[in-house]
Design an enzyme around this catalytic site. Structure first.
Site, PDB file in Angstrom:
ATOM      1  N   ASP A  95      47.416  45.089  34.515  1.00 51.73           N
ATOM      2  CA  ASP A  95      46.513  44.592  35.555  1.00 51.73           C
ATOM      3  C   ASP A  95      46.010  43.160  35.387  1.00 51.73           C
ATOM      4  O   ASP A  95      45.723  42.502  36.389  1.00 51.73           O
ATOM      5  CB  ASP A  95      45.319  45.549  35.693  1.00 51.73           C
ATOM      6  N   HIS A 103      39.383  43.270  31.321  1.00 50.21           N
ATOM      7  CA  HIS A 103      39.773  42.316  32.364  1.00 50.21           C
ATOM      8  C   HIS A 103      38.907  42.397  33.617  1.00 50.21           C
ATOM      9  O   HIS A 103      39.102  41.609  34.540  1.00 50.21           O
ATOM     10  CB  HIS A 103      41.260  42.470  32.696  1.00 50.21           C
TER      11      HIS A 103
END
Ligand SMILES: *[C@@H]1O[C@H](CO)[C@@H](O)[C@H](O)[C@H]1NC(C)=O
Ligand SMILES: *[C@@H]1O[C@H](CO)[C@@H](O)[C@H](O)[C@H]1NC(C)=O
Ligand SMILES: *[C@@H]1O[C@H](CO)[C@@H](O)[C@H](O)[C@H]1NC(C)=O
Ligand SMILES: *[C@@H]1O[C@H](CO)[C@@H](O)[C@H](O)[C@H]1NC(C)=O
Ligand SMILES: *[C@@H]1O[C@H](CO)[C@@H](O)[C@H](O)[C@H]1NC(C)=O
Length: 949
Positions: free
Chosen positions: A148, A398
């Site tokens: 991702d 993230h």
């Protein structure tokens, strides 16, 4: 978990890993870590990670062919602790048989653009240690997996290689890059992730997944999807096997035409799927059965459940050659006007808090070792570092330090860090008490950056302990809020130290609100020993000289013996910078601007600027003010020019007596939005340096990469966003210089947190400082990035520092490497009121001697009773410095002053494997040294487990 499709044996063998993944903390970033685990904010984002594991384990037991991969250890750990020992035994069995495979295995899946390597190594170490201790070698991930993160840093690949991973898979890259790679079958490549480490030390086979982290179109069989299940009863009307097979084979053949080998991988799963794993597995079992049955009629497609490491093995077995890549995957765009370069700066306050938390954690870790066991249980209570380690580890996610979470989630990350630091403060106090022999209560002041510290403001006599976490001595400018007008400061030897009292600036009063009332700042320079502390005593001087006063005129220049900076008398802006030692001078103008954020209402695209995306609606930023009102202060210790640009932008240009870098302390916010325009504030340095479109940025705080405006090294770029498409992450530094000449000028800017920036025109470098946006960018946050807080209900105010140095390129790294390390690991000040006990030890160094300038002590932390983890790092690239880019040797037995090193073993970078057992690399370390002498080559990090007393 994964499925592999393999084309048939007699034509060619090939896999498609139909793969399933879960366990991601927050791709859509709506819930806090705890909420995701329990699934208790399902009104916001349906996600219950605990059910996934319950359900998947159950399904794996039903069919030995089934596979599942698990990524983030933080979540797994929570689930594991709650299981019965028989369930734990079952899971161990699944892991041993390779049916449940860990990939990546860090505490979280870290962000790549906004993280610092030291925190990434720590979070990987935390997760991988748990896996090793729980499952042994079968639990050790062989594949790094970042499906991702929004762009990929070269330093991450380098770290993964040094952690022993055999390969790396990810999902997102620039759409133009992908198109080119599909045509050339270069979606699998060999990433040479360091220009300094000897290959293959930092080589990593890297694969780009076919569908990001999603299943192919039409094949999502989760309760959260609505694709039709496989209906295989021919007597029923809606029998659809033929249709499913046809669609599947079309996809598989299409996919195999853009990859190099006969094996392909398919990910089957997505965010928060597999809570009811039966849906997936039942349909996948059928799919495999029916696809493979076609082989009887000549089909060459074979499908099986697999895992990334199994797929990687097939790539390896294919014995092909792979395209070599030496740059990185920034910036990431998923469409012509959709550059994911806003998050390089999003939530600048959280980004700084994360960075300073790392500094505090390293100090806490070091003091735990140096102070001994009493640090954990001392006069001030139970101190522990584990809470802080975990808080820092999840902050690397993230959707954490990246600033791409909802406001309440960002608050949760900050709360975790604060909580961790509270526990560490007890440890730090215990350790300092043990090392100094003083039990006097120790006060921490966390808000010195805004001149808040109740003790120094009220006390007539106090002492300051300065702990320096670096392995070399540092000089540091201390600024303490005080109310008196004169003080006497003396160092650990009782020698008096030059000090000055200067008035607190109005910008500081404004930003601290009613959290402190000191009218002055006491400033003096401290000199702290390597990996140790020194103590200064401060007392009010009733009859001292009056404090320094401010002058309302712009001075022509301020200077010390290293640097001279001039100002334009008409504008109040900087006008030049000189290095007095090297006799270099450049023209330098610096000012603040804002880009008007796109609101999405635009003929080219409806993409607004948001937490992820940066999209200015014009390439020309607005200047906030062409002139700055200034006042200045000149003392023997420090000189300041304070500039006001607007009620929401001010800056202090600061030079202390001993600094080789110019400090620009900026204060920006609350960004006004009463005009209904989102704002992205930058500062821009315009210089006389002829940059020919080149500039340089660091990768995760380590190696520096060369950038070129409107250019990508591996494909022909069609530039569609002249500003956002030229932004890169700056984690700790950026610089501009004249290309190919070593004796020209290099202007380096060291940052105190991760920020985005670029060089849009010749000689110019801009850095984005703060953003406030009115629209969501439709990538999952579902909130505009419109930060407020209790103290700043009208919008967040952010303060930070840039450090500027001007040097010849050949020696610039000798200046900016230590400068940047000094910002990353900064001294920790603690205070005690009144007089110290006479027998107090005022000075201490944990080292026998400072380490050589090329060597950085990256990690010193307690591993176990009597065991200490040490990382030593060569902090120069091979080309960077005539003096420092040389191998250096350190003798581990002669390193510490108080620890006796009894034994040493070397580990991989993430400390989950003994170096000698690491099969991945084939290099032979030099053996002409005794076992205590360890040689570090440029950019090498070596990790040791020491047995100590
Ligand atoms: C194989 O082909 C035969 C003859 O066309 C057909 O009857 C049979 O159903 C096919 N088998 C499969 C698995 O499609
Ligand atoms: C791999 O390819 C090389 C070069 O084509 C060849 O020399 C070597 O024998 C091959 N190795 C294997 C294991 O097939
Ligand atoms: C410091 O001085 C300011 C202004 O006179 C005052 O408001 C504040 O209360 C003083 N602080 C202390 C601790 O006396
Ligand atoms: C941004 O925050 C301010 C202050 O809380 C609020 O008044 C305003 O409505 C918010 N704007 C948006 C678009 O969320
Ligand atoms: C891995 O864990 C085992 C216990 O499961 C331990 O004996 C071993 O030392 C660990 N390896 C490393 C490199 O720490």
């Amino acid at each position: 978990m994964q499925l592999i499709f393999s084309h048939n044996v007699w034509l060619h063998i090939c896999f498609v890993c139909l793969f399933v993944c879960v366990s991601r903390v927050a791709c859509t970033c709506a819930c806090t870590v705890d909420q995701y685990y329990y699934g208790d904010r399902n009104d916001i984002q349906h996600a219950g990670v605990q059910y996934i594991l319950d359900s998947v384990v159950d399904q794996l037991l039903k069919n030995p062919d089934r596979r599942f991969i698990y990524v983030e250890t933080a979540f797994f750990y929570r689930w594991w602790k709650r299981q019965s020992s028989s369930m734990q035994q079952t899971v161990r069995q699944l892991v041993n048989e390779g049916r449940l495979e860990f990939v990546n295995g860090g505490w979280c899946m870290s962000d790549e653009a906004t993280t610092h390597y030291s925190a990434v190594i720590d979070q990987m170490t935390l997760g991988l240690r748990f896996l090793n201790e729980t499952f042994g070698p079968c639990g050790r991930p062989r594949v790094a997996w970042h499906i991702d993160p929004f762009g990929h840093a070269r330093e991450h690949a380098s770290m993964f290689a040094q952690m022993g991973y055999d390969g790396f898979f990810f999902g997102r890259l620039d759409y133009q890059d992908r198109d080119r790679r599909m045509l050339d079958k270069e979606q699998e490549l060999l990433w040479r992730a360091s220009d300094s480490l000897t290959p293959p030390m930092a080589d990593l086979l890297t694969g780009i997944l076919p569908n990001g982290y999603n299943p192919p179109n039409g094949f999502c069989w989760d309760q959260s999807c609505d694709d039709p299940p496989i209906r295989d009863d021919p007597d029923l009307e809606d029998y659809n096997v033929d249709d499913v097979l046809k669609r599947f084979l079309t996809i598989a053949n299409g996919q195999s035409s853009v990859y190099k080998t006969n094996h392909i991988i398919m990910t089957m799963g997505s965010d928060f799927q597999y809570e009811n794993a039966n849906l997936w597995y039942k349909n996948l079992d059928k799919l495999i059965l029916y696809v493979n049955a076609l082989q009887a009629n000549g089909s060459n497609v074979n499908v099986l459940y697999s895992t990334p490491s199994c797929y990687l093995q097939e790539l390896h077995r294919a014995n092909l050659t792979w395209a070599l890549k030496t740059d990185d995957f920034f910036p990431y765009a998923d469409n012509a006007h959709d550059f994911w370069t806003g998050y390089f700066t999003s939530r600048p306050a959280l980004k700084r808090y994360e960075r300073i938390s790392n500094s505090n954690l390293q100090t806490c870790n070091q003091l735990e070792v140096l102070g001994g066991p009493v640090s954990r249980k001392g006069p001030f209570g139970e101190g522990e570092s584990q809470t802080m380690k975990k808080a820092m580890a999840v902050a690397q996610h993230h959707d954490a330090v990246s600033g791409t979470e909802k406001q309440h989630v960002a608050n949760d990350y900050a709360r975790r860090l604060a909580n961790g630091w509270k526990n560490c403060q007890v440890l730090v106090s215990n350790s300092l008490a043990a090392l100094s022999g003083s039990l006097a209560p120790r006060i921490h002041c966390d808000n010195l950056n805004i001149s808040v510290c109740p003790l120094t403001e009220t006390s007539k006599k106090f002492s300051v302990n300065v702990y320096n976490p670096l392995a070399r001595p540092v000089t540091w400018l201390v600024r303490l809020p005080v109310n008196g007008t004169a003080y006497i400061v003396s160092d650990a030897r009782g020698k008096s130290v030059e000090c000055e009292v200067v008035p607190v600036s109005s910008a500081t009063r404004e930003v601290r609100r009613n959290r402190g009332f000191a009218v002055n700042e006491l400033v003096f320079l401290v000199q702290a020993p390597p990996l140790g502390f020194t103590t200064y005593s401060v007392s009010l001087h009733a009859h001292g000289p009056p404090p320094a006063s401010t002058r309302q005129r712009t001075p022509a220049a301020i200077q010390n013996r290293f640097l001279r900076v001039t100002f334009d008398p008409d504008t109040g802006l900087l006008s030049s910078l000189s290095n007095l030692k090297t006799k270099q001078t450049i023209k330098l103008t610096q000012n603040f601007y804002w880009y008007n954020a796109s609101d999405g209402n635009n003929s080219l695209s409806n993409q607004p600027s948001g937490a992820y995306i940066f999209r200015p609606n014009s390439s020309t930023p607005f200047v906030i003010s062409k002139t700055a009102k200034t006042e200045s202060i000149r003392t023997a210790v420090v000189q300041e020019v304070r500039q006001w640009f607007a009620p929401w932008v001010s800056q202090v240009v600061r030079l202390h007596a001993d600094s080789r870098a110019l400090e620009l302390e900026w204060t920006v916010g609350p960004l006004p939005i009463d005009d209904d325009l989102g704002k992205e504030v930058i500062t821009r340095l315009d210089t006389s340096i002829k940059t020919s479109q080149y500039f340089y940025t660091d990768s995760n705080g380590r190696e520096v990469l060369r950038r070129k405006t409107d250019f990508r090294p591996t494909w022909h770029l069609r530039q569609s966003e002249p500003i956002a498409g030229n932004y890169y992450p700056i984690n700790s530094r950026a610089f501009i210089k004249v290309l190919y000449t070593d004796d020209a000028d290099q202007l380096t800017v060291v940052t105190d947190r991760s920020q985005g920036g670029g060089s849009i025109s010749n000689g110019s470098l801009e850095i984005m400082l703060h953003r406030r946006l009115l629209y969501d960018d439709m990538r999952g946050v579902a909130e505009p990035l419109n930060e407020t807080s209790d103290i700043f209900p009208e919008g967040l105010v952010v303060r930070g520092r840039l450090l500027l140095s001007l040097d010849p390129p050949a020696s610039a790294a000798d200046a900016h490497r230590p400068l940047a390390q000094g910002v990353v690991l900064q001294p920790l000040l603690t205070f005690t009121d009144g007089d110290l006990h006479r027998n107090t030890q005022l000075e201490f160094s944990g080292l026998q001697a400072a380490l050589p300038p090329a060597v950085h002590l990256l990690t010193l932390t307690q591993w176990d009773e009597g065991l200490v983890l040490l990382r030593l790092e060569h902090q120069f690239q091979s080309w960077e410095s005539k003096v420092n880019s040389q191998p250096v040797t350190v003798n581990l037995q002669k390193l510490f002053s108080t620890l006796v090193v009894l034994g040493v073993s070397e580990l991989n970078l993430s400390a989950n494997q003994w170096k000698e057992e690491m099969r991945r690399f084939h290099w032979t370390p030099q053996t002409d040294f005794s076992t205590w002498e360890m040689t570090l080559r440029p950019m090498e990090i070596r990790t040791f487990l020491l047995r100590v007393r």
